[in-house]
Design an enzyme around this catalytic site. Structure first.
Site, short mmCIF file in Angstrom:
data_model
loop_
_atom_site.label_atom_id
_atom_site.label_comp_id
_atom_site.label_asym_id
_atom_site.label_seq_id
_atom_site.Cartn_x
_atom_site.Cartn_y
_atom_site.Cartn_z
N ARG A 1 0.80 -1.22 0.00
CA ARG A 1 0.00 0.00 0.00
C ARG A 1 0.83 1.27 0.00
NH1 ARG A 1 -1.64 -3.84 3.04
NH2 ARG A 1 -3.60 -4.87 2.55
N HIS B 1 1.77 -14.48 8.66
CA HIS B 1 1.12 -14.73 7.37
C HIS B 1 1.78 -15.85 6.58
CE1 HIS B 1 -0.68 -10.37 7.44
NE2 HIS B 1 -1.30 -11.21 8.25
N SER C 1 1.60 -0.51 7.29
CA SER C 1 0.48 0.45 7.29
C SER C 1 -0.48 0.15 8.44
CB SER C 1 -0.26 0.38 5.95
OG SER C 1 -0.83 -0.91 5.77
#
Ligand code: OAD
Length: 247
Positions: free
Chosen positions: A34, A119, A193
């Site tokens: 992002r 993740h 972010s």
């Protein structure tokens, strides 16, 4: 200055824990998601990487996944000064745990030991049936050669060993990461972010009874609860922090 405050808080802390995101790896040539030239901004659509898409259209998913991988890891990748500084903070006894959202494996490569990969890891593939884990490079090669979706020797469908959108995180790893965050006296969020749950809530747990420090170029939703906010390059800030703690 801010870095001095952070260094003295770490010196006094019983436990310092860090959370990293894609911003620690941009200096290794891996785009973030992002940020300015992020993967989700122009090149790819996160909707294509949902677990629902993997289930309903595994062949299409895999073909897109191989392209995503090529965009994310354009060449040989190596840890940078940010990964190395975090490994050094741990080996010098300043950092108790490193929680990462990254799947690039670079923290492990830099030598971080108490590492929680929330993740997963893009270098591994897992079989949905037998659970066997295999190296990702050979599977991507099979997809490039037309075997799509790729299957395990047992006949099961193969999936990248990463958390897809819509999938829950490995429960034990997340629970331990939450505990470490809650118990920390200093929580350091770098290069993220802080927008993807549940990882994005860890700074809140970390800040409950301790100091929260954020180092990130772009604003995050936690900036107003932050004790130390540094909008500079993590590959400069983290080595500078190591130097302050050494002094
Ligand atoms: P993002 O791309 O959302 O955030 C990375 C942040 O790092 C951006 O806000 C940049 O401003 C900042 N940044 C980039 N380079 C930097 C540098 N050298 N110094 C300081 N800041 C820098 O990445 P994540 O927060 O990691 O999900 O994204 C979270 C999850 O969303 C990822 O794990 C991935 C993605 O979809 C999965 O893979 C499941």
């Amino acid at each position: 200055d801010a870095l001095d405050r952070l260094a003295s808080a770490i010196r006094e802390a019983d436990s310092t824990v860090a959370l990293t995101g894609a911003g620690v790896s941009t200096a290794s040539g891996i785009p973030d998601f992002r940020g300015e030239d992020g993967i989700w901004n122009a090149q790819f659509d996160p909707a294509d990487f949902q677990v629902g898409r993997f289930r309903s259209d595994p062949a299409g998913f895999w073909e897109d996944r191989v392209k995503l991988h090529e965009a994310m890891f354009p060449g040989e990748i190596e840890p940078n000064a940010a990964h190395e500084a975090l490994a050094e903070l741990e080996s010098q006894g300043w950092l108790d745990a490193l929680i990462t959202q990254n799947t690039d494996g670079l923290h492990g490569a830099a030598g971080s030991k108490e590492l929680f990969e929330l993740h997963g890891n893009a270098h591994r593939i897992v079989c949905m049936d037998c659970g066997r884990k295999i190296d990702a490079a050979s599977v991507r090669e099979r997809v490039r050669e037309g075997e799509s979706p790729p299957l395990c020797d047992c006949g099961g469908l193969l999936k990248p060993d990463v958390v897809l959108f819509g999938e829950s995180l490995p429960e034990a790893i997340m629970a331990e990461a939450q505990r470490r965050a809650r118990e920390s006296d200093v929580f350091l969020a770098v290069g993220s972010s802080l927008t993807v749950e549940p990882a994005a809530s860890l700074p809140k747990a970390g800040a409950r009874d301790g100091l929260l420090a954020i180092c990130n170029f772009d604003p995050t939703p936690h900036d107003d609860r932050t004790d130390v906010l540094v909008r500079e390059d993590v590959t400069e800030v983290l080595p500078a922090l190591v130097a302050r703690l050494d002094a």
